[in-house]
Design an enzyme around this catalytic site. Structure first.
Site, PDB file in Angstrom:
ATOM      1  N   PRO A  27       0.837  -1.199   0.000  1.00  0.00           N
ATOM      2  CA  PRO A  27       0.000   0.000   0.000  1.00  0.00           C
ATOM      3  C   PRO A  27       0.872   1.249   0.000  1.00  0.00           C
ATOM      4  O   PRO A  27       1.933   1.281   0.631  1.00  0.00           O
ATOM      5  CB  PRO A  27      -0.818  -0.124   1.285  1.00  0.00           C
ATOM      6  CG  PRO A  27      -0.062  -1.063   2.145  1.00  0.00           C
ATOM      7  CD  PRO A  27       0.698  -1.974   1.238  1.00  0.00           C
ATOM      8  N   LYS A  28       0.438   2.263  -0.746  1.00  0.00           N
ATOM      9  CA  LYS A  28       1.187   3.513  -0.832  1.00  0.00           C
ATOM     10  C   LYS A  28       0.628   4.510   0.179  1.00  0.00           C
ATOM     11  O   LYS A  28      -0.486   5.000   0.029  1.00  0.00           O
ATOM     12  CB  LYS A  28       1.104   4.095  -2.248  1.00  0.00           C
ATOM     13  CG  LYS A  28       2.001   5.308  -2.442  1.00  0.00           C
ATOM     14  CD  LYS A  28       1.909   5.838  -3.861  1.00  0.00           C
ATOM     15  CE  LYS A  28       2.952   6.923  -4.088  1.00  0.00           C
ATOM     16  NZ  LYS A  28       2.861   8.030  -3.114  1.00  0.00           N
ATOM     17  N   PHE A  29       1.398   4.799   1.218  1.00  0.00           N
ATOM     18  CA  PHE A  29       0.967   5.691   2.282  1.00  0.00           C
ATOM     19  C   PHE A  29       1.092   7.153   1.842  1.00  0.00           C
ATOM     20  O   PHE A  29       2.034   7.527   1.143  1.00  0.00           O
ATOM     21  CB  PHE A  29       1.794   5.456   3.545  1.00  0.00           C
ATOM     22  CG  PHE A  29       1.411   4.210   4.304  1.00  0.00           C
ATOM     23  CD1 PHE A  29       0.884   4.304   5.579  1.00  0.00           C
ATOM     24  CD2 PHE A  29       1.566   2.952   3.744  1.00  0.00           C
ATOM     25  CE1 PHE A  29       0.521   3.162   6.287  1.00  0.00           C
ATOM     26  CE2 PHE A  29       1.201   1.802   4.430  1.00  0.00           C
ATOM     27  CZ  PHE A  29       0.677   1.905   5.713  1.00  0.00           C
TER      28      PHE A  29
END
Length: 293
Positions: A27-29
């Site tokens: 996941p890209k924070f």
């Protein structure tokens, strides 16, 4: 021991996940990119630009002293509020003076979402396969816990797509995709990123630059009468725009993300020119022109 300034690895934007095996999905924070250098009691935090920002995050610097000597991590600083990432809070933390940083560390505590290991006990790990770097990263961080944590990772494409669909409400921007056998290549777009976006039609009300090959289009999006400037057009779209746009009939002003108010050449109201745009649902909300209708 590698040290700052360090060039970070980058990601190329894609519109779909790759097919086949050998991929890792994270996941890209929605936070601030930060390289963390831990060497005994000396901790340094480097922003993506190369600037040292250690004094802005005293809570993370203190937590990083638990890491083994010679550890270098790559990741994102985030601040959680009401179950989701609060980017405005991250901005406050990053801009804090030394005097104000201690107060903000108490009121807006930061977390560090690590997604890569660049050095392990002084050993430069950047040439190792991502799969091995990831395993070492988890071994180092698992005993510590918050605020230093490894981002989730999966090799299951279906699970990654589930994350993509279900996690935006928590402030996740999308997915980062890496080859399991890939090295860490600073300054190179060797990774892929799939960001959340919304595709819809927009009316072209003007353009910036010359009409034959405009730099960007000025758009009115559905449900919003305020003109906005698109992201820069690709070479192919600049050529297509030259064939599709009529002569300008005056001037107007619109807001361009990251620039501010700009003057543009205004088009006549009829006949309308429409384009398909993809609008990022992240903090940037940039309208990307996909094609002319």
């Amino acid at each position: 021991m590698i040290g700052p300034p360090l060039r970070v690895a980058l990601a190329e934007s894609v519109t779909a996940l790759p097919q086949g095996t050998g991929w890792a999905y994270e996941p890209k924070f929605d936070g601030h990119r930060l390289i963390l250098f831990a060497d005994g009691h000396r901790v340094r935090l480097q922003a993506r630009s190369g600037r040292l920002v250690t004094t802005a995050f005293p809570d993370l610097a203190e937590a990083a002293r638990q890491l083994p000597d010679g550890t270098v991590l790559d990741g994102e600083v985030v601040v959680w509020a009401d179950g989701r990432i609060d980017f405005s809070a991250v901005q406050q933390r990053a801009a804090a003076t030394r005097a104000h940083a201690t107060h903000l560390a108490r009121t807006l505590p930061a977390s560090y979402a690590a997604f890569d290991l660049l050095a392990d006990r002084g050993e430069d790990c950047r040439a190792l396969p991502y799969e091995e770097r990831r395993a070492r990263l988890v071994r180092i961080l698992e005993p510590l816990g918050p605020p230093l944590q490894a981002v989730p990772m999966t090799t299951d494409r279906d699970l990654a797509l589930t994350w993509y669909e279900t996690l935006p409400a928590t402030g996740i921007e999308g997915l980062v995709v890496k080859r399991l056998d890939g090295a860490y290549r600073g300054g190179t777009r060797a990774w892929l990123k799939l960001r959340h976006s919304d595709t819809r039609d927009a009316v072209v009300v003007g353009f910036t630059g010359g009409r034959a090959r405009p730099q960007a289009l000025v758009l009115v999006l559905p449900g919003d009468g305020t003109p906005v400037v698109s992201s820069p057009l690709t070479p192919a779209l600049r050529t297509a725009a030259g064939a599709a746009l009529p002569e300008a009939k005056g001037e107007g002003t619109a807001v361009a993300i990251g620039i501010g108010e700009v003057t543009y050449a205004a088009l006549p109201a009829a006949p309308p020119v429409t384009v398909e745009v993809r609008q990022n649902t992240t903090r940037h909300a940039t309208a990307v022109v996909v094609r002319f209708r």
